[in-house]
Design an enzyme around this catalytic site. Structure first.
Site, PDB file in Angstrom:
ATOM      1  N   TYR A 137       0.838  -1.199   0.000  1.00 46.20           N
ATOM      2  CA  TYR A 137       0.000   0.000   0.000  1.00 46.20           C
ATOM      3  C   TYR A 137       0.871   1.246   0.000  1.00 46.20           C
ATOM      4  O   TYR A 137       1.936   1.255   0.636  1.00 46.20           O
ATOM      5  CB  TYR A 137      -0.897   0.030   1.237  1.00 46.20           C
ATOM      6  CG  TYR A 137      -2.034  -0.961   1.207  1.00 46.20           C
ATOM      7  CD1 TYR A 137      -3.280  -0.600   0.717  1.00 46.20           C
ATOM      8  CD2 TYR A 137      -1.858  -2.253   1.691  1.00 46.20           C
ATOM      9  CE1 TYR A 137      -4.324  -1.503   0.705  1.00 46.20           C
ATOM     10  CE2 TYR A 137      -2.896  -3.166   1.680  1.00 46.20           C
ATOM     11  CZ  TYR A 137      -4.137  -2.778   1.185  1.00 46.20           C
ATOM     12  OH  TYR A 137      -5.166  -3.675   1.172  1.00 46.20           O
ATOM     13  N   TYR A 141      -0.331  -9.999   0.054  1.00 48.36           N
ATOM     14  CA  TYR A 141       0.729  -9.513   0.951  1.00 48.36           C
ATOM     15  C   TYR A 141       0.649 -10.233   2.297  1.00 48.36           C
ATOM     16  O   TYR A 141      -0.419 -10.695   2.703  1.00 48.36           O
ATOM     17  CB  TYR A 141       0.655  -7.996   1.119  1.00 48.36           C
ATOM     18  CG  TYR A 141      -0.653  -7.456   1.648  1.00 48.36           C
ATOM     19  CD1 TYR A 141      -0.928  -7.420   3.016  1.00 48.36           C
ATOM     20  CD2 TYR A 141      -1.628  -6.968   0.782  1.00 48.36           C
ATOM     21  CE1 TYR A 141      -2.115  -6.908   3.502  1.00 48.36           C
ATOM     22  CE2 TYR A 141      -2.823  -6.461   1.252  1.00 48.36           C
ATOM     23  CZ  TYR A 141      -3.058  -6.436   2.616  1.00 48.36           C
ATOM     24  OH  TYR A 141      -4.244  -5.940   3.077  1.00 48.36           O
ATOM     25  N   ARG A 171      -2.779 -12.187   3.161  1.00 46.87           N
ATOM     26  CA  ARG A 171      -4.126 -11.785   2.734  1.00 46.87           C
ATOM     27  C   ARG A 171      -4.339 -12.182   1.274  1.00 46.87           C
ATOM     28  O   ARG A 171      -3.469 -11.953   0.431  1.00 46.87           O
ATOM     29  CB  ARG A 171      -4.328 -10.259   2.840  1.00 46.87           C
ATOM     30  CG  ARG A 171      -4.484  -9.653   4.215  1.00 46.87           C
ATOM     31  CD  ARG A 171      -5.563 -10.227   5.118  1.00 46.87           C
ATOM     32  NE  ARG A 171      -6.849 -10.595   4.502  1.00 46.87           N
ATOM     33  CZ  ARG A 171      -7.812  -9.760   4.143  1.00 46.87           C
ATOM     34  NH1 ARG A 171      -7.671  -8.462   4.299  1.00 46.87           N
ATOM     35  NH2 ARG A 171      -8.946 -10.202   3.634  1.00 46.87           N
ATOM     36  N   HIS A 223      -7.172  -8.560  -2.834  1.00 46.68           N
ATOM     37  CA  HIS A 223      -8.474  -7.912  -2.597  1.00 46.68           C
ATOM     38  C   HIS A 223      -8.420  -6.428  -2.917  1.00 46.68           C
ATOM     39  O   HIS A 223      -7.365  -5.802  -2.904  1.00 46.68           O
ATOM     40  CB  HIS A 223      -8.936  -8.121  -1.152  1.00 46.68           C
ATOM     41  CG  HIS A 223      -8.026  -7.494  -0.142  1.00 46.68           C
ATOM     42  ND1 HIS A 223      -6.904  -8.119   0.335  1.00 46.68           N
ATOM     43  CD2 HIS A 223      -8.060  -6.290   0.466  1.00 46.68           C
ATOM     44  CE1 HIS A 223      -6.289  -7.338   1.203  1.00 46.68           C
ATOM     45  NE2 HIS A 223      -6.964  -6.206   1.296  1.00 46.68           N
ATOM     46  N   HIS A 227     -10.524  -2.947  -1.569  1.00 46.64           N
ATOM     47  CA  HIS A 227     -11.467  -2.425  -0.565  1.00 46.64           C
ATOM     48  C   HIS A 227     -12.501  -1.534  -1.241  1.00 46.64           C
ATOM     49  O   HIS A 227     -12.145  -0.710  -2.094  1.00 46.64           O
ATOM     50  CB  HIS A 227     -10.730  -1.593   0.476  1.00 46.64           C
ATOM     51  CG  HIS A 227      -9.746  -2.351   1.309  1.00 46.64           C
ATOM     52  ND1 HIS A 227     -10.076  -2.910   2.519  1.00 46.64           N
ATOM     53  CD2 HIS A 227      -8.446  -2.652   1.104  1.00 46.64           C
ATOM     54  CE1 HIS A 227      -9.010  -3.515   3.026  1.00 46.64           C
ATOM     55  NE2 HIS A 227      -7.998  -3.376   2.194  1.00 46.64           N
TER      56      HIS A 227
END
Lengths: 173, 240
Positions: free
Chosen positions: B104, B143, B153, B156, B158
């Site tokens: 991120y 990640y 995870r 995905h 959000h």
């Protein structure tokens, strides 16, 4: 039709959609009684929740082009959020009931699978006595978790505890 | 004045519990007491009306940097409906995600994967009159996280929606078909109902796929319907 889509946590990286100016609901030129509302979000071991997304919605005064009625604030290193908004007025309840002035609150954070819902009322408002939600809470200590105290003129504070002693009353909406 | 029409309660098992034991961060953050049930008033049945004038669209996440971000371009499209099948028009959807390497653009992300100066990972779209939306992005990477040993995870994106009332607010994650990490993920598996889980997995869609350009994925979103379920209406009748 399928049931409503499931919630998933907002996670620790939601600040990618954070715009700090959203915490000021008066930024589009709204006129009225301006107030600040602050507080800290505390977890079950008394530590500040430093990565929460706190959102407010108020049905009063009515939203329009200059007043969104909605605000979002991230908590800081002390778990503190801060909004600038207009003081809400009373809004109708169900039936003939009147609701005392309040803000609706959603807390979203890492570790919260769904948003937590609560409300912020304002101490010393005479309508609090008759408010359907406040008067449905028999325990004064529980009621107090929903009522902000004045810290100065136009300045209100309410801390929120996610778990344990002094736990905030959360709502199923 | 008549009472505002409430939103329906969620169907059992279709929403994750706050106390999700497999997801460590819930341990000291989930409330200990059951929530206090609040009949919906105008506070819960109304909500913010965002307009693109104040909240501009960012429907192409690949064009928000100086150059093209690294990764596989994808198109995500779908329709936002309520539980009665009614489109939710002109509603805002916020989008955020990791870059193609699974990192991120956020100071708290310390994963040792390359940053991409051309990819911030924020988007915003509005549904059209039929509730349809579409955005262009790159496929994010998986990640690691520290929930348990060797935890990763699933891939995905959000998504955050507001709908037409405060009680309709939805923050969720869209997953990708065939991801082997889904079966191992405690956040995905916190949802008890298998159908509700599977509806968080987007579908590859050749119709959305743009030739010579980008694969398309379909992700439809359902927001709570309005009005009492028949069961609730009966209970209310009896109470009077």
């Amino acid at each position: 039709m399928p049931a409503a889509t499931a919630s998933q946590t907002i996670g620790p990286y939601w600040h990618l959609v954070e715009h700090p100016e959203w915490a000021d609901l008066t930024r589009f030129g709204a006129e009225g009684e301006r107030i600040t509302v602050t507080g800290r979000i505390i977890d079950g071991v008394g530590a500040p929740v430093t990565d929460a997304c706190v959102e407010i919605w108020q049905a009063s005064p009515p939203a329009d082009a200059r007043f969104p009625g909605f605000g979002r604030a991230g908590t800081d290193a002390e778990g503190r959020f801060r909004f600038t908004t207009l003081k809400p007025g009373p809004v109708p309840g169900r039936g003939n009931a009147q609701q005392a002035p309040h803000l609706a609150v959603t807390i979203l954070a890492r570790g919260l699978m769904t948003g937590l819902r609560t409300r912020i009322y304002f101490a010393d408002d005479p309508l609090n006595e008759m408010d359907p939600l406040l008067s449905s809470l028999a325990d004064p200590a529980e009621r107090a978790t929903l009522i902000a105290r004045a810290e100065g003129p136009g300045s209100w504070r309410l801390d929120m505890v996610l778990q344990g002693e002094g736990e905030t009353v959360f709502l199923e909406v | 004045m008549s009472d505002p029409v409430p939103f329906r309660p969620f169907a059992a098992g279709t929403q994750p519990p706050l106390d999700a034991s497999g997801y460590g961060s819930t341990r000291i953050r989930h409330p200990g007491r059951a929530p206090h049930r609040l009949p919906h008033t105008v506070t819960e049945t109304t909500g913010p009306a965002f307009s693109p004038a104040h909240f501009p669209e960012m429907a192409d996440l690949t064009r928000l940097g100086r150059g093209a971000p690294l990764g596989e371009r994808i198109i995500v499209a779908g329709q936002v409906l309520d539980e009665d099948g009614r489109p939710v028009p002109h509603t805002m959807i916020e989008i955020w995600q990791a870059n193609a390497a699974g990192r991120y653009d956020h100071p708290a992300d310390t994963h040792d994967a390359p940053a991409d100066p051309n990819f911030h990972g924020e988007g915003r779209v509005f549904t059209d009159a039929e509730g349809r939306y579409r955005f262009l992005t790159i496929k994010p990477g998986a990640y690691p996280w520290r929930n348990h040993t060797n935890a990763w995870r699933p891939v995905h994106i959000h998504l955050s929606l507001f709908g037409t009332g405060f009680a309709q607010r939805l923050v969720t994650q869209m997953y990708f078909p065939g991801d082997p990490l889904l079966e191992l993920d405690p956040i995905y598996h916190a949802i008890e109902d298998a159908g509700a889980r599977e509806r968080l997995v987007s579908r590859f869609d050749l119709g959305i796929t743009q030739p010579e350009f980008a694969l398309g994925y379909r992700f439809d979103i359902t927001l709570r319907g309005r009005g009492a379920t028949p069961f609730e209406a009966d209970a209310e009748e009896e109470a009077h």
